[in-house]
Write a protein that holds these residues in place. Structure first.
Motif, mmCIF file in Angstrom:
data_model
loop_
_atom_site.group_PDB
_atom_site.id
_atom_site.type_symbol
_atom_site.label_atom_id
_atom_site.label_comp_id
_atom_site.label_asym_id
_atom_site.label_seq_id
_atom_site.Cartn_x
_atom_site.Cartn_y
_atom_site.Cartn_z
ATOM 1 N N THR A 27 11.861 28.347 -12.215
ATOM 2 C CA THR A 27 11.053 26.551 -12.145
ATOM 3 C C THR A 27 12.062 26.104 -11.420
ATOM 4 N N SER A 28 12.770 26.919 -10.039
ATOM 5 C CA SER A 28 13.338 25.357 -9.130
ATOM 6 C C SER A 28 13.183 26.482 -7.996
ATOM 7 N N ALA A 29 13.518 25.384 -6.728
ATOM 8 C CA ALA A 29 13.390 26.233 -5.267
ATOM 9 C C ALA A 29 13.703 25.090 -4.898
ATOM 10 N N GLU A 30 14.802 26.045 -3.300
ATOM 11 C CA GLU A 30 15.352 24.872 -2.749
ATOM 12 C C GLU A 30 14.596 24.962 -1.509
ATOM 13 N N LEU A 31 14.676 24.249 -0.513
ATOM 14 C CA LEU A 31 14.053 24.167 0.354
ATOM 15 C C LEU A 31 15.153 23.713 1.874
ATOM 16 N N THR A 32 14.864 24.150 2.838
ATOM 17 C CA THR A 32 15.447 23.498 4.184
ATOM 18 C C THR A 32 14.647 22.731 5.014
ATOM 19 N N LEU A 33 14.739 21.153 5.391
ATOM 20 C CA LEU A 33 13.785 21.286 6.608
ATOM 21 C C LEU A 33 14.591 20.431 7.547
ATOM 22 N N PRO A 34 14.034 20.482 8.705
ATOM 23 C CA PRO A 34 14.408 20.933 10.073
ATOM 24 C C PRO A 34 13.481 19.375 10.365
ATOM 25 N N CYS A 35 14.790 18.334 11.142
ATOM 26 C CA CYS A 35 14.211 17.202 11.709
ATOM 27 C C CYS A 35 14.351 17.056 13.515
ATOM 28 N N ALA A 36 14.596 18.576 14.078
ATOM 29 C CA ALA A 36 14.733 18.626 15.442
ATOM 30 C C ALA A 36 13.536 17.377 16.371
ATOM 31 N N GLY A 37 13.915 16.502 17.090
ATOM 32 C CA GLY A 37 13.365 15.612 17.521
ATOM 33 C C GLY A 37 12.050 14.378 17.203
ATOM 34 N N THR A 38 11.895 14.731 15.239
ATOM 35 C CA THR A 38 11.246 13.935 14.840
ATOM 36 C C THR A 38 11.894 12.633 14.188
ATOM 37 N N SER A 39 11.884 12.145 13.705
ATOM 38 C CA SER A 39 12.327 10.743 13.222
ATOM 39 C C SER A 39 12.377 10.947 11.683
ATOM 40 N N PHE A 40 11.770 12.694 11.035
ATOM 41 C CA PHE A 40 11.415 12.896 9.586
ATOM 42 C C PHE A 40 13.012 12.612 8.689
ATOM 43 N N CYS A 41 14.386 12.779 9.233
ATOM 44 C CA CYS A 41 15.370 12.538 8.086
ATOM 45 C C CYS A 41 14.973 11.281 8.558
ATOM 46 N N THR A 42 15.048 10.447 9.249
ATOM 47 C CA THR A 42 15.312 8.762 8.671
ATOM 48 C C THR A 42 14.423 7.921 7.451
ATOM 49 N N ASN A 43 13.266 8.264 7.468
ATOM 50 C CA ASN A 43 12.482 8.139 6.073
ATOM 51 C C ASN A 43 11.087 8.489 5.623
ATOM 52 N N GLY A 44 11.274 9.919 6.344
ATOM 53 C CA GLY A 44 9.859 10.724 6.411
ATOM 54 C C GLY A 44 9.427 11.185 4.804
ATOM 55 N N LYS A 45 8.294 11.241 4.250
ATOM 56 C CA LYS A 45 7.419 11.211 3.494
ATOM 57 C C LYS A 45 7.682 12.421 3.542
ATOM 58 N N LEU A 46 7.497 13.404 1.937
ATOM 59 C CA LEU A 46 7.240 13.966 1.077
ATOM 60 C C LEU A 46 6.445 14.877 0.890
ATOM 61 N N ASP A 47 5.285 15.625 0.667
ATOM 62 C CA ASP A 47 4.259 15.974 -0.188
ATOM 63 C C ASP A 47 4.431 17.320 -0.609
#
Length: 724
Positions: free
Chosen positions: A494-514
């Motif tokens: 009932t849990s999972a870990e996800l690694t989300l790469p941000c290279a070339g995006t601004s996601f690591c700054t204030n991105g929204k994750l669904d």
């Protein structure tokens, strides 16, 4: 048979021309060809197929099913997508790649472990296409007009993609490995991949009058046939029997055969209730209404006959090369539209959703095969591989040894590493009628880290009651503006870990994750629970300056008066260093794992992505099973790493420049077979599976082995003559 032998011979000889070190492999390939021609036992099996099994899609349950044509029963079920999928399968003897057109997700399955080794996100809908040519995999995006050479294990891009500059109508690969593409402007391109330049080379570019956005291509042993039916043109190119012919114009979608012989090329036009045949050099139009088949589907050529599935009619019509009825209709079960799959010298008629399909044997006779079996457990290709305890290595004279992989004195305890075997159990199916599970509740997201190049989040949720039917697992999907835009994993807990790469995006700054979480069982996936999360930016430690208090002046009145002044110490500045910079964990860094100089070595070649190639720390290739490690440049290279008998898990490990952390790349499996054992009479034996009843032919197989020995003698004579 002769055409197939010639095709395989050209492949073997072509491989020998590309790499001089492949001469031995070419000789072995020719030996197998002779065995195939003279006997239909082991040699034929080695050339034609590797396992005699075929994969079929089950769209309603999002599964692919491995079927044994000999027994007529399914062998394996893999859950590769959610319910109501639109699956397309590209398969060869050692590769299985599944494209879900509903989501655009491409999954490659390692047939040795039945585990997913790589995923790639493509556009949803009809734009994407996957081709397998020789040992290469090509991913096509027709909407953007691009063709990518993808790593067959990780699906990561290799080299530079080819761009047409406009949308593509169709892209195929012939048996010689040439890529043929026709764009919306009617230009027919022939492409060839260059290993030296790591890009596609354009062999030809021919404008075809009448070709356009609905043009279809059919590949052959060599070359291609272009069906520009909207403009009334048929062109055969690159076959040695080139042809340009005219036909009546048709409007609407054109469904051409996936492959065909040069002299018999079919295509259906559903809106016109017609099939168009190029039979030798003549174009034939067939009105399918006369066969009570008003909506023909994609046809296939099998044993000089054309099989045309009829949508909504529950049957397949059989035509001869003149367009007349060639045999009785083949009836199908279920309410879906039959689809044709050609594999292992047999034609499979698969109706998604039906419990049974139909096999057409080489003599034209048909028999049923079970496709859907609720009693067969579903396997999750995202499951963790079963660990196996390593066995002690056999004695060998050459270093490195398991006890002393890096040289120097032997460790005092002999280098033995304690291992634990974890039993894996599969919950049996209850057999009780049920339905898909309910929606997971309480979906939460917590952010574990953010180093500016990737974000790691943990997703949790509440378990779903099984309702009498065991839960197979949970599918966790994350979408956002990070690199790739979509990540999915499947877990049992009932849990999972996800690694989300941000290279070339601004996601690591204030991105929204669904995030969505759906439970699934043998009846399919249930309703998904969802939540959203706003990414917290990387923690930047501000510079802290400690200011001293203002100076204090003390004046004492006394004869004679004196003044005493106390000065504060100089201010101090404390700066907290930034967190260690590391490349993306789990990235596809290893391109190939090949044979070393002996059976206890593997040659590892790396082709790292940008963040790995530019990493400022040190990198090493690690055999995680035995903790052997060999240094390698982070920018890529080739090294040899020690291995042991059994399974070996190989990764590239990147260490932070500060030495305070490390990450591993995606793992590659490097199995080592057990050594051959003596079995008397100067012969050696290796355990092997027993062939099914009726599949062996000892007499013809013996003739093939005698021919093999004869060719070996000729080869050795030639080697001695060349050396002298």
């Amino acid at each position: 048979m002769g055409a197939k032998l010639g095709r395989i011979a050209r492949r073997v000889m072509g491989a020998g021309r590309r790499e001089s070190a492949s001469v031995s492999a070419a000789a072995l390939g020719l030996l197998l060809l002779v065995g195939a021609a003279l006997g239909d036992g082991i040699s034929r099996t080695a050339v034609d197929v590797s396992d005699g099994l075929t994969w079929l899609n089950d769209d309603q349950r999002g599964e692919v099913v491995q079927v044994n044509p000999s027994s007529g029963k399914p062998q394996t079920r893999l859950q590769v997508s959610g319910a109501d999928a639109q699956l397309e399968i590209a398969q060869s003897d050692d590769k299985l790649i599944v494209l879900d057109r509903r989501t655009g997700q491409i999954t490659v399955i390692d047939l040795a472990t039945l585990l997913s080794s790589g995923r790639r996100q493509a556009p949803a809908g009809p734009s994407a296409k996957v081709l397998i040519a020789w040992d290469q995999v090509f991913v096509v995006d027709r909407a953007t007009g691009s063709v990518h050479n993808a790593d067959p294990v990780t699906l990561a891009d290799i080299g530079t993609p080819w761009l047409a500059g406009q949308p593509l109508a169709d892209v195929v690969a012939d048996d010689d490995g040439v890529i043929w593409a026709v764009d919306h402007g009617g230009n027919l391109h022939a492409l060839e991949w260059s290993e030296e330049d790591q890009k596609f080379l354009e062999r030809s570019n021919k404008p075809v009058a009448g070709a356009g956005p609905r043009t279809a291509l059919v590949p052959h042993e060599r070359g291609v046939t272009l069906l520009g039916l909207e403009g009334g043109v048929v062109v055969r190119d690159g076959t040695g029997r080139d042809l340009t012919a005219s036909t009546m114009s048709f409007t609407g979608e054109v469904l051409a055969a996936q492959t065909s012989p040069t002299g018999l090329v079919p295509a259906s036009v559903p809106d016109a209730s017609a099939v168009v045949l190029l039979s030798n050099d003549e174009v034939v139009q067939v009105d399918m209404g006369q066969f009570s088949c008003p909506t023909p589907g994609r046809p296939a050529v099998f044993r000089d006959r054309v099989y045309v599935p009829c949508r909504g009619s529950g049957k397949v019509v059989v035509l001869d090369r003149s367009g007349r009825r060639g045999a009785d209709d083949v009836r199908t079960s279920g309410s879906g539209d039959p689809a044709l799959v050609f594999d292992d010298g047999k034609l499979f008629i698969n109706t998604p959703g039906a419990n049974e399909g139909v096999i057409v044997d080489s003599d034209g006779r048909t028999r049923n095969v079970v496709v859907r079996s609720p009693d067969l457990p579903v396997m999750d290709p995202e499951r963790s591989p079963m660990p196996s305890p390593p066995s002690p290595p056999p004695p060998r004279p050459e270093p490195p040894t398991r006890e002393n992989p890096r040289g120097g004195p032997n460790p005092p305890n002999g280098g033995n590493v304690p291992t634990t075997t974890v039993p894996v159990t599969t919950a049996p199916s209850s057999g009780v009628p049920g339905a898909a599970p309910g929606r997971p509740a309480g979906v939460t997201v917590s952010q574990r880290s953010n180093n500016g190049t990737s974000v790691i989040v943990t997703v949790g949720w509440s378990a779903v009651p099984d309702g009498g039917e065991p839960i197979s697992g949970y599918s966790v999907t994350a979408t956002g503006a990070f690199s790739g835009g979509n990540r999915e994993t499947r877990v049992a807990g009932t849990s999972a870990e996800l690694t989300l790469p941000c290279a070339g995006t601004s996601f690591c700054t204030n991105g929204k994750l669904d995030v969505t979480v759906a439970a699934y069982n043998r009846f399919g996936a249930g309703e998904a629970g969802s939540t959203s999360w706003t990414i917290r930016p990387p923690a930047v430690q501000p510079t802290t300056t400690t200011q001293a208090p203002p100076p204090t002046t003390t004046t004492t009145q006394a004869p004679p008066p004196t003044t005493t002044t106390t000065q504060a110490p100089p201010p101090t500045t404390t700066t907290t260093p930034p967190p260690p910079s590391l490349p993306t964990a789990g990235a596809g860094v290893i391109s190939t794992v090949g044979a070393g100089s002996n059976r206890y070595e593997k040659k590892v070649t790396t082709a790292p992505p940008a963040d790995w190639a530019s990493h400022g720390g040190r990198c090493e290739v690690v055999n995680r099973t035995y903790e052997y490690a060999v240094a390698i440049a982070c920018s890529g290279g080739v090294v040899t790493v020690p291995v042991e008998e059994g399974s070996n898990s190989i990764v590239v490990r990147a260490h932070a420049a500060s030495g305070s952390g490390s990450v591993d790349s995606a793992a590659k499996s490097a199995p080592v077979l057990e050594p051959q054992q003596p079995c008397g009479g100067g012969m050696v034996c290796r355990p092997h599976s027993v062939p099914a009843e009726g599949e062996s032919n000892l007499v013809s197989g013996g003739i093939g082995l005698l021919a093999t020995a004869w060719l070996l003698t000729l080869r050795n004579r030639r080697i001695r003559r060349d050396e002298s």
